[in-house]
Write a protein that holds these residues in place. Structure first.
Motif, PDB file in Angstrom:
ATOM      1  N   CYS A   1      -4.630  -1.439  -7.229  1.00 26.27           N
ATOM      2  CA  CYS A   1      -5.414  -1.258  -5.996  1.00 26.27           C
ATOM      3  C   CYS A   1      -5.991  -2.590  -5.539  1.00 26.27           C
TER       4      CYS A   1
ATOM      5  N   LEU B   1      -4.652   6.211   4.122  1.00 25.60           N
ATOM      6  CA  LEU B   1      -5.007   4.884   3.620  1.00 25.60           C
ATOM      7  C   LEU B   1      -4.805   3.818   4.706  1.00 25.60           C
ATOM      8  N   ARG B   2      -3.754   3.957   5.490  1.00 23.32           N
ATOM      9  CA  ARG B   2      -3.565   3.004   6.598  1.00 23.32           C
ATOM     10  C   ARG B   2      -4.734   3.093   7.561  1.00 23.32           C
TER      11      ARG B   2
ATOM     12  N   PHE C   1     -10.319   2.996  -2.329  1.00 24.13           N
ATOM     13  CA  PHE C   1      -8.878   3.182  -2.484  1.00 24.13           C
ATOM     14  C   PHE C   1      -8.606   3.904  -3.799  1.00 24.13           C
TER      15      PHE C   1
ATOM     16  N   LEU D   1       0.836  -1.202   0.000  1.00 25.98           N
ATOM     17  CA  LEU D   1       0.000   0.000   0.000  1.00 25.98           C
ATOM     18  C   LEU D   1       0.868   1.249   0.000  1.00 25.98           C
TER      19      LEU D   1
ATOM     20  N   VAL E   1       1.311   4.118  -3.051  1.00 26.69           N
ATOM     21  CA  VAL E   1       1.110   5.557  -2.905  1.00 26.69           C
ATOM     22  C   VAL E   1       2.373   6.316  -3.310  1.00 26.69           C
TER      23      VAL E   1
ATOM     24  N   LEU F   1      -9.666   7.479  -3.637  1.00 30.37           N
ATOM     25  CA  LEU F   1      -8.869   8.357  -2.780  1.00 30.37           C
ATOM     26  C   LEU F   1      -7.580   8.811  -3.455  1.00 30.37           C
ATOM     27  N   ILE F   2      -6.989   7.932  -4.242  1.00 29.54           N
ATOM     28  CA  ILE F   2      -5.719   8.309  -4.874  1.00 29.54           C
ATOM     29  C   ILE F   2      -5.924   8.892  -6.272  1.00 29.54           C
TER      30      ILE F   2
ATOM     31  N   LYS G   1      -0.512   8.167   2.652  1.00 29.01           N
ATOM     32  CA  LYS G   1      -0.183   6.887   3.289  1.00 29.01           C
ATOM     33  C   LYS G   1      -0.921   6.752   4.621  1.00 29.01           C
TER      34      LYS G   1
END
Lengths: 195, 195
Positions: A131, A188-189, A157, A85, A89, A160-161, A185
């Motif tokens: 993803c 997303l975590r 996901f 992940l 990113v 978001l990116i 990062k």
DNA sequence: ATGCTCACTTGACACGGTGTCAATTGATGT
DNA sequence: ACATCAATTGACACCGTGTCAAGTGAGCAT
């Protein structure tokens, strides 16, 4: 002959790219591209049937030169889902600024042009696959947050990116690339990793 | 006379709105709007100096009819930061589908038109203020996740609930409004609420 | 009833950008 | 000397926006 044609074609692609980078977010006109490539406006149509086709070809050209594929290969080195992940990113977040100008032009074109939309979705499909891999890995490790099904997590996901989000945070709100990557990062975590 | 003019002006605004809703994501032309309003194309210019101005006026008109302000007032009823956050997502998430057509037209116009950009930023500024209130409340309660400063949290919050993200999740990926709202609530809690 | 005002109509036009067409130039290889 | 083919030149159609000028017609004034 064939190399000559490649030369001119390439010169057009490079001129397009250069102009897009030089006037980010502006509409680049066929006449400007021709002038920048040192040929007549009509000659551009000898190589590309339409503006859209030229934009699509430029996208492919830039992707090839910049080598997103090679960069995404780094993800293979990651052993855990969380590492994947974060690597994702990092790669993507550092890639966007390099392709933003042409990406934006194509995004705009896709709103009215069917072919542009298809090309865009194709490119983005690759990212979506990545993803999916990340989420699947997390899921296999039982580290995917219980709030989401894998499908939902992938949708989220991927959203978001997305480039519009990058655009908003970096260009509108002035975040640096480093800040973007680090905070994305973290986000997303928090969003996807259990515990 | 004055009421007559208001009538025609309003008829134009309603025709614009109706057409935008009917052909979502399409470029609506001045001629179509005029036809739909039952007047000549030129008469539109008697009321609105340009396409952009008409779009901006339509945005204001829709906002007024739909009453975002009144809906956002509900946030005042919330007592905790988490409640505010959830109420915010609920209000905004249910509002977007109602204004999406005109919002999209204005978003597109803002890419090339300075006035449209200003109008858009004005509207969005209100939403941003709400985001700020929510984050500040969380912060005051010591429930803002330690990963973010309040400023960063506002930028991120505002970005996450942006229309492009809503568009991607609902239109591209088929999420229902309810699903969008529920999952966005979850995401925002995970992202911003400590513990 | 005469005349004014004012919203609106009609029809024409300029501008800018895309895409097309036809005739021509000029370098290359044979 | 000739054919080929990329590229040039210049013209044109199309479309959408925005402008301009002259004309129509309903409502309202005195």
């Amino acid at each position: 002959m064939s190399s000559d044609e490649r030369d001119t074609r390439t010169r057009i692609l490079e001129a397009t790219w250069r102009l897009l980078e030089a006037h980010p977010g502006q509409e680049v006109k066929m006449a400007e591209i021709a002038r920048a490539a040192g040929i007549s406006r009509q000659a551009v149509y000898l190589h590309f049937a339409s503006r859209t086709e030229l934009l699509i070809a430029t996208t492919r050209y830039v992707d090839e030169v910049k080598g997103l594929d090679a960069r995404l290969a780094r993800l293979g080195e990651a052993t855990t889902g969380v590492e994947m992940l974060e690597a994702c990113v990092e790669v993507w977040g550092n890639y966007i600024p390099e392709i933003y100008a042409i990406a934006r032009a194509l995004m705009r074109a896709k709103e009215t042009d069917e072919a542009a939309a298809a090309a865009w979705n194709g490119t983005m499909g690759c990212l979506r696959d990545v993803c999916r891999e990340v989420i699947d890995t997390l899921d296999r490790e039982d580290r995917l947050a219980a709030d989401w099904s894998p499908d939902e997590a992938v949708d989220l996901f991927f959203t978001l990116i997305s480039i519009p989000n990058w655009e908003q945070l970096t260009i509108e709100h002035g975040w640096s690339t480093v800040k973007y990557v680090e905070h994305m990062k973290l986000l997303l975590r928090r969003a996807f990793v259990a515990g």
